[in-house]
Design an enzyme around this catalytic site. Structure first.
Site, PDB file in Angstrom:
ATOM      1  N   VAL A  11     -11.750 -16.318 -48.107  1.00  0.00           N
ATOM      2  CA  VAL A  11     -10.812 -15.999 -49.179  1.00  0.00           C
ATOM      3  C   VAL A  11     -11.076 -16.834 -50.432  1.00  0.00           C
ATOM      4  CG1 VAL A  11      -8.381 -16.286 -49.851  1.00  0.00           C
ATOM      5  CG2 VAL A  11      -8.967 -15.032 -47.797  1.00  0.00           C
ATOM      6  N   LYS A  35     -21.220 -27.119 -46.813  1.00  0.00           N
ATOM      7  CA  LYS A  35     -20.867 -25.888 -47.534  1.00  0.00           C
ATOM      8  C   LYS A  35     -21.133 -26.053 -49.031  1.00  0.00           C
ATOM      9  CE  LYS A  35     -17.607 -22.920 -45.389  1.00  0.00           C
ATOM     10  NZ  LYS A  35     -16.282 -22.452 -45.119  1.00  0.00           N
ATOM     11  N   THR A  86      -5.188 -21.319 -42.055  1.00  0.00           N
ATOM     12  CA  THR A  86      -3.888 -21.513 -41.390  1.00  0.00           C
ATOM     13  C   THR A  86      -3.992 -20.894 -39.990  1.00  0.00           C
ATOM     14  OG1 THR A  86      -3.125 -19.499 -42.538  1.00  0.00           O
ATOM     15  CG2 THR A  86      -2.426 -21.607 -43.450  1.00  0.00           C
ATOM     16  N   LEU A 153      -7.283  -9.167 -49.377  1.00  0.00           N
ATOM     17  CA  LEU A 153      -8.650  -8.630 -49.298  1.00  0.00           C
ATOM     18  C   LEU A 153      -9.083  -8.435 -47.850  1.00  0.00           C
ATOM     19  CD1 LEU A 153     -10.687 -11.101 -48.325  1.00  0.00           C
ATOM     20  CD2 LEU A 153     -10.441 -11.800 -50.687  1.00  0.00           C
ATOM     21  N   CYS A 263      -7.266 -12.575 -39.081  1.00  0.00           N
ATOM     22  CA  CYS A 263      -5.898 -12.455 -39.600  1.00  0.00           C
ATOM     23  C   CYS A 263      -4.889 -11.851 -38.620  1.00  0.00           C
ATOM     24  CB  CYS A 263      -5.910 -11.643 -40.890  1.00  0.00           C
ATOM     25  SG  CYS A 263      -6.721 -12.536 -42.233  1.00  0.00           S
ATOM     26  N   LYS A 324     -15.515  -6.774 -36.882  1.00  0.00           N
ATOM     27  CA  LYS A 324     -15.688  -5.473 -37.508  1.00  0.00           C
ATOM     28  C   LYS A 324     -17.033  -5.487 -38.233  1.00  0.00           C
ATOM     29  CE  LYS A 324     -13.177  -6.402 -41.804  1.00  0.00           C
ATOM     30  NZ  LYS A 324     -12.146  -5.907 -42.703  1.00  0.00           N
TER      31      LYS A 324
HETATM   32  N1  LIG Z   1     -10.342 -14.045 -44.011  1.00  0.00           N
HETATM   33  C1  LIG Z   1      -9.599 -13.048 -44.489  1.00  0.00           C
HETATM   34  O1  LIG Z   1      -9.984 -11.878 -44.439  1.00  0.00           O
HETATM   35  C2  LIG Z   1      -8.258 -13.342 -45.097  1.00  0.00           C
HETATM   36  C3  LIG Z   1      -7.591 -12.337 -45.819  1.00  0.00           C
HETATM   37  C4  LIG Z   1      -6.366 -12.616 -46.399  1.00  0.00           C
HETATM   38  C5  LIG Z   1      -5.789 -13.872 -46.236  1.00  0.00           C
HETATM   39  N2  LIG Z   1      -6.432 -14.830 -45.520  1.00  0.00           N
HETATM   40  C6  LIG Z   1      -5.820 -16.162 -45.413  1.00  0.00           C
HETATM   41  O2  LIG Z   1      -6.487 -17.051 -46.293  1.00  0.00           O
HETATM   42  C7  LIG Z   1      -6.544 -18.371 -45.724  1.00  0.00           C
HETATM   43  C8  LIG Z   1      -7.989 -18.834 -45.658  1.00  0.00           C
HETATM   44  O3  LIG Z   1      -8.687 -17.999 -44.769  1.00  0.00           O
HETATM   45  P1  LIG Z   1     -10.275 -18.008 -44.672  1.00  0.00           P
HETATM   46  O4  LIG Z   1     -10.650 -16.906 -43.749  1.00  0.00           O
HETATM   47  O5  LIG Z   1     -10.844 -18.033 -46.031  1.00  0.00           O
HETATM   48  O6  LIG Z   1     -10.511 -19.426 -43.971  1.00  0.00           O
HETATM   49  P2  LIG Z   1     -11.881 -20.215 -43.775  1.00  0.00           P
HETATM   50  O7  LIG Z   1     -11.712 -20.998 -42.523  1.00  0.00           O
HETATM   51  O8  LIG Z   1     -13.028 -19.277 -43.916  1.00  0.00           O
HETATM   52  O9  LIG Z   1     -11.946 -21.214 -45.022  1.00  0.00           O
HETATM   53  C9  LIG Z   1     -11.120 -22.329 -45.172  1.00  0.00           C
HETATM   54  C10 LIG Z   1     -11.909 -23.373 -45.962  1.00  0.00           C
HETATM   55  O10 LIG Z   1     -11.039 -24.459 -46.298  1.00  0.00           O
HETATM   56  C11 LIG Z   1     -11.781 -25.658 -46.217  1.00  0.00           C
HETATM   57  N3  LIG Z   1     -10.864 -26.810 -46.110  1.00  0.00           N
HETATM   58  C12 LIG Z   1     -10.075 -27.171 -45.080  1.00  0.00           C
HETATM   59  N4  LIG Z   1      -9.397 -28.290 -45.376  1.00  0.00           N
HETATM   60  C13 LIG Z   1      -9.763 -28.651 -46.624  1.00  0.00           C
HETATM   61  C14 LIG Z   1      -9.422 -29.758 -47.471  1.00  0.00           C
HETATM   62  N5  LIG Z   1      -8.548 -30.678 -47.091  1.00  0.00           N
HETATM   63  N6  LIG Z   1     -10.001 -29.809 -48.691  1.00  0.00           N
HETATM   64  C15 LIG Z   1     -10.881 -28.872 -49.081  1.00  0.00           C
HETATM   65  N7  LIG Z   1     -11.239 -27.816 -48.313  1.00  0.00           N
HETATM   66  C16 LIG Z   1     -10.691 -27.720 -47.097  1.00  0.00           C
HETATM   67  C17 LIG Z   1     -12.670 -25.466 -45.019  1.00  0.00           C
HETATM   68  O11 LIG Z   1     -13.780 -26.319 -45.016  1.00  0.00           O
HETATM   69  C18 LIG Z   1     -13.069 -23.989 -45.195  1.00  0.00           C
HETATM   70  O12 LIG Z   1     -14.254 -23.868 -45.947  1.00  0.00           O
HETATM   71  C19 LIG Z   1      -5.855 -18.262 -44.372  1.00  0.00           C
HETATM   72  O13 LIG Z   1      -4.504 -18.622 -44.508  1.00  0.00           O
HETATM   73  C20 LIG Z   1      -5.963 -16.789 -44.044  1.00  0.00           C
HETATM   74  O14 LIG Z   1      -4.920 -16.348 -43.207  1.00  0.00           O
HETATM   75  C21 LIG Z   1      -7.662 -14.598 -44.967  1.00  0.00           C
END
Ligand SMILES: NC(=O)c1ccc[n+]([C@@H]2O[C@H](COP(=O)([O-])OP(=O)(O)OC[C@H]3O[C@@H](n4cnc5c(N)ncnc54)[C@H](O)[C@@H]3O)[C@@H](O)[C@H]2O)c1
Length: 434
Positions: A11, A35, A86, A153, A263, A324
C-alpha cells in the site's frame, strides 16, 4: 505539497509512487534497510504490474525519494501517511496495532510546523483518536490534526485502482485537515472521482464493512457452489444469472477455493473482534470466517477424490500458489492450507507460479519449484489449478494429459470446461460447483 509515506509495502509504495505522479514531492520511509537500499537502486521489492515504470519516471523527475530517516522526512512534510502493517494479533484475532502506535510516537517526536497525520493502514474504530493522543502526549507543542484515509486498492491492479478509484474516503475533524486532504487528492477531485468527507469513526468502519461484505459475497457463492454439486446445478450459470441483476452485480461471484490474501482474513477477524468488544456480535462475518475455512478444507477432499482417496506416494503438480494472480503476495493464500495437507498425506508436490517462489520457498517447505508447466506435469498423478494466472488459462490439455502418469485434474478456479478436460484425455476432472 510535501508528503511523507511511512511504510513502503504493497500500500505505502503504490500510494507514494502515485502521489508523486500527481505532482507532490514524496519521500517513502521504511525501517527495513534492505527495502530502502533496493528502492534507492531503482528496484521494486514487490511484484505489482506497472509499478517499476511509474516509480522510475517519478524518481527521474525528482519528485520521489526513499529514506530510512523518519525524523527528517516527517519534519519536512505537510502530510504524513502511516501505511504500516496491521496483521492479526496472535491469540485473539484482533488487529495488531503495535506498528501503527510505534510510528505515531516516532512521528510525534519529529513533527515540525502544521502537519496532518493520516492513517492509511486498515485500523479498528478508535485508532485515529489513539494516534492523536499518542502524538499529543509525545509532543505537547505539536501543531497537527489526524485524518483517516483507508485504502481500497487491489494488489495486481493497484496503480489503476489508486489513480481511478471508485471513491476516496477521508475522515477528519477540522476544516484545516480537510483542506490538506483535498489538496493531496486534488487531481482526483478535479476529475470528479467521489471524495467522501466524514468523521474518523465512520471512515475507519467503512473499510472493514467493505472488506467483510466482499468476503461474504465470495463465501456466499462458494457455499452455493457446494449446493450446486449436490443438486446437479452449474455454479457458472447460477453466478451469471445472479450477477446480471444490477442490485447484485457480477463481481466477486466466482466460486473457488476460498478467499485468502493480506486483507480479507485479517479484516474479517478484526471486525468480528470489534463487534464482540462493543457487544454487537458480527454474526454474519463470524459465519463467513467459519464457512471460508470449511471451503478451503473441502478443496483438499476434492483433490483426494481424484487421487483414489490417498495422497501417499502420489506426485501432484500445483499451478499457482499466490493468493490471486498478478501478485507475489502469499499472505493467507489458500495454498498455505492445501499444499501442506498434500505433503502431510505423503504426496510429492511440484509447484509452478510466475511470482510466488520468492515468498513461497520459506512458506511451503518440501515442494519442488519448476518454471515450465509442461515439465512439471510430466509423470504426475494429479494436476491442481489453484491460482488462475493467465498463463494457466490456455494450456494444451491434450499434451498434459498424455504426459501424466495418471490424468487427473482438479480445476479449483473453474477455468476449463469439463467437456474439454474429458475430451483432452483427463480420466477425472473436478471443479467447484459444477
Ligand atoms: N495489501 C493490500 O492489498 C492492502 C489494501 C488495502 C489496505 N491495506 C492495509 O494497508 C496496511 C499496509 O498493508 P501492506 O500490505 O502494504 O503491508 P506490508 O507488510 O506490505 O508493508 C508494511 C511496511 O511497513 C514497514 N514498517 C513497519 N514498521 C515500520 C516503522 N516503524 N517505520 C517504518 N516502516 C515500518 C514494513 O517494513 C513494511 O515495508 C495494512 O493495514 C493493510 O490492511 C492493504
Amino acid at each position: 505539497m510535501k508528503i511523507a509515506m511511512v511504510g513502503t509495502g504493497y500500500v505505502g509504495l503504490v500510494s507514494g509512487v502515485c502521489f508523486s505522479d500527481f505532482g507532490h514531492e514524496v519521500v517513502c520511509v521504511d525501517n527495513n534497510p534492505e527495502k530502502i537500499e533496493k528502492l534507492e537502486r531503482g528496484e521494486v521489492p514487490i511484484y505489482e504490474p506497472g509499478l517499476d515504470d511509474l516509480m522510475a519516471k517519478n524518481v527521474d523527475a525528482g519528485r520521489l525519494n526513499f529514506s530510512r530517516d523518519l525524523e527528517a522526512s516527517v519534519a519536512a512534510a505537510d502530510a504524513v501517511f502511516i501505511a504500516v502493517g496491521t496483521p492479526t494479533r496472535r491469540g485473539d484475532g484482533h488487529a495488531d496495532l503495535t506498528f501503527v502506535y510505534a510510528v505515531a510516537e516516532e512521528i510525534g517526536r519529529a513533527l515540525s510546523g502544521y502537519t496532518v497525520v493520516v492513517t492509511k493502514s486498515t485500523v479498528p474504530v478508535g485508532t485515529n483518536e489513539q494516534v492523536k493522543k499518542i502524538i499529543a502526549e509525545t509532543n505537547p507543542d505539536a501543531d497537527f490534526d489526524v485524518a483517516s484515509n483507508p485504502e481500497f486498492l487491489r494488489e495486481g491492479a493497484a496503480i489503476d485502482d489508486f489513480m481511478r478509484p471508485d471513491r476516496v474516503i477521508v475522515g477528519a475533524q477540522t476544516d484545516r485537515a480537510r483542506e490538506v486532504m483535498q489538496d493531496v487528492y486534488r487531481p482526483l477531485f478535479l476529475r470528479d472521482y467521489p471524495i467522501l468527507m466524514m468523521d474518523l469513526e465512520s471512515a475507519e468502519l467503512t473499510k472493514y464493512a467493505a472488506n467483510a461484505f466482499l468476503a461474504a459475497k465470495i463465501t456466499f457463492i462458494n457455499e452455493i457452489a457446494t449446493l450446486c454439486e449436490r443438486v446437479g446445478a452449474d455454479i457458472k450459470l447460477v453466478s451469471k444469472g445472479m450477477g446480471l441483476d444490477g442490485r447484485i452485480g457480477n463481481k466477486f461471484l466466482h466460486a473457488g477455493p476460498g478467499y485468502g490474501g493480506s486483507c480479507f482474513p485479517k479484516d474479517t477477524s478484526a471486525l468480528a473482534r470489534i463487534g464482540q468488544e462493543h457487544a454487537v456480535p458480527m454474526q454474519i462475518t463470524e459465519t463467513v470466517i467459519k464457512v471460508n475455512d470449511e471451503v478451503k478444507r473441502r478443496m483438499i477432499g476434492k483433490i483426494e477424490d481424484i487421487c483414489d482417496g490417498s495422497f501417499n506416494g502420489k506426485t501432484i503438480t500445483v499451478l499457482g500458489v499466490t493468493f490471486k494472480p498478478n501478485t507475489d503476495d502469499m499472505r493467507d493464500a489458500p495454498s498455505l492450507t492445501i499444499v501442506p495437507a498434500l505433503i502431510g498425506g505423503g504426496a510429492k508436490v511440484r509447484v509452478v507460479d510466475p511470482q510466488g517462489r520468492r515468498e513461497g520457498e520459506a512458506l511451503l517447505p518440501g515442494v519442488e519449484w519448476l518454471e515450465d508447466t509442461y515439465a512439471a506435469c510430466k509423470g504426475a498423478d494429479a494436476l491442481v489449478v489453484l491460482t488462475e494466472w493467465n498463463e494457466f488459462r490456455a494450456l494444451d490439455l491434450k499434451r498434459i494429459a498424455a504426459s501424466m502418469a495418471s490424468a487427473n485434474l482438479a480445476d479449483l478456479r473453474n477455468i476449463y470446461a469439463p467437456t474439454d478436460a474429458k475430451r483432452s484425455g483427463f480420466l477425472n476432472y473436478v471443479s467447484v460447483g459444477r
